[in-house]
Write an enzyme that holds these catalytic residues in place. Structure first.
Site, PDB file in Angstrom:
ATOM      1  CD  GLU A 110      -0.772  -1.125  -3.169  1.00 11.15           C
ATOM      2  OE1 GLU A 110       0.143   0.065  -4.407  1.00 11.15           O
ATOM      3  OE2 GLU A 110      -1.573  -0.300  -2.396  1.00 11.15           O
ATOM      4  CD  GLU A 133      12.054  14.887   6.984  1.00 13.91           C
ATOM      5  OE1 GLU A 133      12.274  15.791   6.484  1.00 13.91           O
ATOM      6  OE2 GLU A 133      11.306  14.036   7.340  1.00 13.91           O
TER       7      GLU A 133
END
Length: 346
Positions: free
Chosen positions: A127, A156
């Site tokens: 954004e 992870e």
């Protein structure tokens, strides 16, 4: 000689607690369940260390509540998030100053995370392009792009992936790394932070766990303590909301410091669709005191650059002169601020 008790033999074969902690799957297998109750209890405490994993007394028996009661409980817990973030504003401010300094010198702001934390980093980075007109904010998520839409827990736990991902974007000492992990124990993030430290790049930690393993690896640790989740361990809730708020603050404040915001206006908005073009036209019309029609024509003549169009109108100059003024100024906001002198513009 005392006869061996069969129960003792069973317990002697039980895995040491450290074995449980090293389990990559994060689950207790059949053999591991044979550990003595005290050992299992101690291991469970270690596995669930940090307030994000604790049970929330406010949401006990949640499944017996009405819909409105469930929503009220969630809302009351969410109200705690902004207060937790407010308490760490001093640390956020230090981080913003470091980020702005590195960006000013040509560096980048890099977010590194897994799961919800990684997605929030990618979202904030994405954004920044249409909002501030910059691609200097980059989000890296373990297992991306597939993990953006499907869980990828294995990624992870592999420390090599974080280093590979940072090398792929040519991460260097001019950049800033923000490691994001609600628990603060995520292997992917921790090894990425270690790699960044090895390059002597600034490292920032964003976690909700005051006992996080990642804290000592950071130059600045931002730790909004939001307390246990309504659904125990579901850090997409309060911890995720806190992360979103902090990331908004880091990127927005850094861009303001860099002059990519004028007053409170999105002056570097990228005109990539009809909605954003209309927004730019309205900003220009209001700021320059002209009609939307004149604003639209001037914006087109400026090459769809809002700061250029504003200087063209304010100073009644051609596009070339407006570009020269912008390039000779410290930043966009300072050029516009100078042109706004005597106009009573706040």
């Amino acid at each position: 000689m005392k006869k061996a008790n069969p129960r003792d033999r069973r317990n002697s074969r039980a895995p040491h607690p450290r074995t449980l902690l090293k389990s990559r799957s994060g689950t207790l297998r059949g053999a591991e369940l044979s550990a003595p109750p005290r050992s299992v209890s101690n291991v469970f405490k270690k596995l669930t260390q940090g307030v994000t994993e604790h049970e929330n007394p406010s949401s006990i028996a949640l499944d017996t509540k009405s819909t409105r009661e469930i929503l009220s409980i969630i809302n009351c817990e969410d109200a705690k998030v902004a207060r937790a973030v407010r308490k760490v504003i001093p640390q956020i401010a230090k981080a913003v100053d470091v980020i702005a300094d590195k960006l000013k010198k040509g560096g980048r702001l890099i977010y590194l995370g897994t799961g919800t934390s990684g997605r929030l980093g990618v979202l904030d980075a994405a954004e920044c392009v249409p909002t501030f007109g910059t691609d200097k904010v980059v989000g890296i998520m373990a297992g991306a792009p597939e993990s953006m839409f499907r869980p990828s827990e294995v990624s992870e736990d592999d420390p090599r992936l974080a280093v590979r991902d940072l090398r792929r974007i040519k991460f260097g000492r001019r950049d800033v790394l923000v490691g994001i992990s609600a628990s603060g124990h995520t292997s992917y993030v921790i090894h990425g932070m270690k790699y960044a430290r090895g390059l002597r790049a600034p490292v920032i930690a964003l976690t909700s766990n005051p006992e996080a393993e990642m804290k000592p690896l950071a130059d600045i640790a931002i730790v909004p303590i939001v307390g246990p989740e309504v659904v125990s361990g579901s850090t997409r809730m309060k911890a995720g909301t806190a992360q979103k708020l902090v990331l908004n603050m880091l990127s927005t404040a850094a861009m303001v410091r860099l002059g990519r915001v004028f007053s409170n206006l999105m002056i570097n908005v990228q005109l990539t669709n009809a909605k954003l073009r209309r927004r730019a036209e309205l900003i220009l019309a209001k700021t320059a005191g002209v009609s939307v029609e004149i604003a639209a024509r001037t914006l087109a003549a400026s090459g769809d650059k809002l700061p250029v169009a504003l200087l063209m109108l304010w100073k009644n100059i051609p596009r070339r002169e407006a570009l020269r003024l912008l390039s000779s100024s410290q930043n966009t906001a300072s050029a516009l601020r100078a042109a706004a002198e005597g106009r009573n513009f706040q």
